[in-house]
Design an enzyme around this catalytic site. Structure first.
Site, PDB file in Angstrom:
ATOM      1  N   ASP A  24       0.823  -1.207   0.000  1.00 50.44           N
ATOM      2  CA  ASP A  24       0.000   0.000   0.000  1.00 50.44           C
ATOM      3  C   ASP A  24       0.857   1.257   0.000  1.00 50.44           C
ATOM      4  OD1 ASP A  24       0.784  -0.877   2.645  1.00 50.44           O
ATOM      5  OD2 ASP A  24      -0.450   0.749   3.454  1.00 50.44           O
ATOM      6  N   THR A  28       1.621   6.378   0.089  1.00 50.05           N
ATOM      7  CA  THR A  28       2.545   7.104   0.955  1.00 50.05           C
ATOM      8  C   THR A  28       3.737   7.645   0.195  1.00 50.05           C
ATOM      9  OG1 THR A  28       1.949   5.579   2.739  1.00 50.05           O
ATOM     10  CG2 THR A  28       3.903   6.933   3.079  1.00 50.05           C
ATOM     11  N   TYR A 143       1.132   0.710  15.965  1.00 51.27           N
ATOM     12  CA  TYR A 143       2.503   1.156  16.181  1.00 51.27           C
ATOM     13  C   TYR A 143       2.572   2.074  17.397  1.00 51.27           C
ATOM     14  CZ  TYR A 143       3.637  -0.515  11.491  1.00 51.27           C
ATOM     15  OH  TYR A 143       3.834  -1.299  10.387  1.00 51.27           O
ATOM     16  N   LYS A 178      -0.341  -6.247  13.954  1.00 50.32           N
ATOM     17  CA  LYS A 178       0.975  -5.963  13.395  1.00 50.32           C
ATOM     18  C   LYS A 178       1.604  -4.840  14.201  1.00 50.32           C
ATOM     19  CE  LYS A 178       3.218  -4.020   9.264  1.00 50.32           C
ATOM     20  NZ  LYS A 178       3.036  -3.636   7.842  1.00 50.32           N
ATOM     21  N   ARG A 231       8.856  -3.194   2.153  1.00 56.08           N
ATOM     22  CA  ARG A 231       9.981  -2.787   1.309  1.00 56.08           C
ATOM     23  C   ARG A 231      11.115  -3.799   1.272  1.00 56.08           C
ATOM     24  NH1 ARG A 231      10.539   3.063   3.890  1.00 56.08           N
ATOM     25  NH2 ARG A 231       9.569   1.875   5.591  1.00 56.08           N
TER      26      ARG A 231
END
Length: 268
Positions: A24, A28, A143, A178, A231
């Site tokens: 996704d 960004t 996060y 996650k 990535r």
């Protein structure tokens, strides 16, 4: 749990373990390497053993023709790296949008500890309630990011903050969590123990193959259920090979060296 939710969870994992490749990042970062021709990348990582891929809803037509029967997750918020604050994730779709896009699950990002936390908590809580009506699993990307959040220079403190963020995801009704890796198996065990839900780790910045596979091994040793890694996989020079190596660590219990060798990876 409904039969529908159970079936969809099965489609995004294997035996309770998960290798998810989020792509996704186009919202960004733009059409960066690995995403411009996303079809070929999706084909490569799913041939390599990815259990599921993840994109924003608009990419769905490019996913289904390329995913080799892997699972599909639609991400439902986002922000840009050139906007005022990348941590200010805003809703980009709904559960109904994800269903129309052919998703097996939805995901949502929340920055616990940031100034945007209150609104994001409300949004995630509403999302899980709606998803439950449709038997749609929710991957909560929780996060720990904010002014008072500790970092990897203080592994125990960072792990406590990650554990708080992870537990928040369960409290709000998610099915899978996650979060970031705290840096070592000992501290990350505290994160995993904060919830009864499966926990997968983010990949973070792209590292070497050795660093990536060692991190995955450490997380699994601490009790993690796998990874949701972007990535380090989709920008790898051989996405299929690195996916194969990570899958070997997660699903076969391989050590990093054996996994790399079997996948034909040569460290540069």
């Amino acid at each position: 749990m409904t039969a529908g939710k159970s079936a969809r969870l099965d489609r995004i994992g294997t035996g309770g373990k998960h290798l998810i490749v989020p792509m996704d990042h186009g919202i960004t970062l733009g059409a960066v390497s690995g995403l411009a021709e996303i079809e070929s990348t999706i084909d490569a990582v799913t041939r390599g053993g990815a259990d599921a891929v993840l994109t924003q809803k608009g990419i769905a037509p490019r996913v289904h023709e390329s995913k080799n029967d892997a699972g599909y997750i639609v991400h439902l918020n986002g922000s840009t790296s050139i906007g005022p604050d990348e941590r200010d994730k805003r809703p980009t779709g709904t559960v109904k949008d994800a269903i129309r896009a052919g998703a097996d699950a939805v995901s949502f990002h929340i920055n616990v500890g940031s100034e945007y936390e209150p609104e994001q908590i409300s949004q995630l809580g509403e999302l899980t309630s709606t998803a439950e009506e449709y038997g749609m699993p929710v991957l909560a990307m929780t996060y720990a990011r904010g002014h008072d959040v500790r970092d990897q220079s203080n592994p125990e403190g960072y792990a406590e903050d990650l554990a708080h963020a992870t537990r928040l995801g369960e409290e709000l009704g998610a099915d899978l969590i996650k979060t970031a890796y705290s840096g070592d198996p000992e501290s990350f065990q505290r994160v995993v123990e904060a919830t009864r839900l499966p926990v997968v780790i983010a990949g973070g910045s792209k590292g070497t193959d050795t660093e990536t596979l060692s991190m995955v091994r450490g997380a699994i040793d601490a009790g993690a259920a796998g990874v949701s890694m972007g990535r380090s996989i989709f920008q790898h020079e051989t996405p299929e090979a690195i996916t194969e190596a990570i899958a070997s660590v997660i699903h076969d219990g391989a050590n990093p060296e054996d996994a790399a060798r079997q996948a034909g990876l040569v460290e540069h």
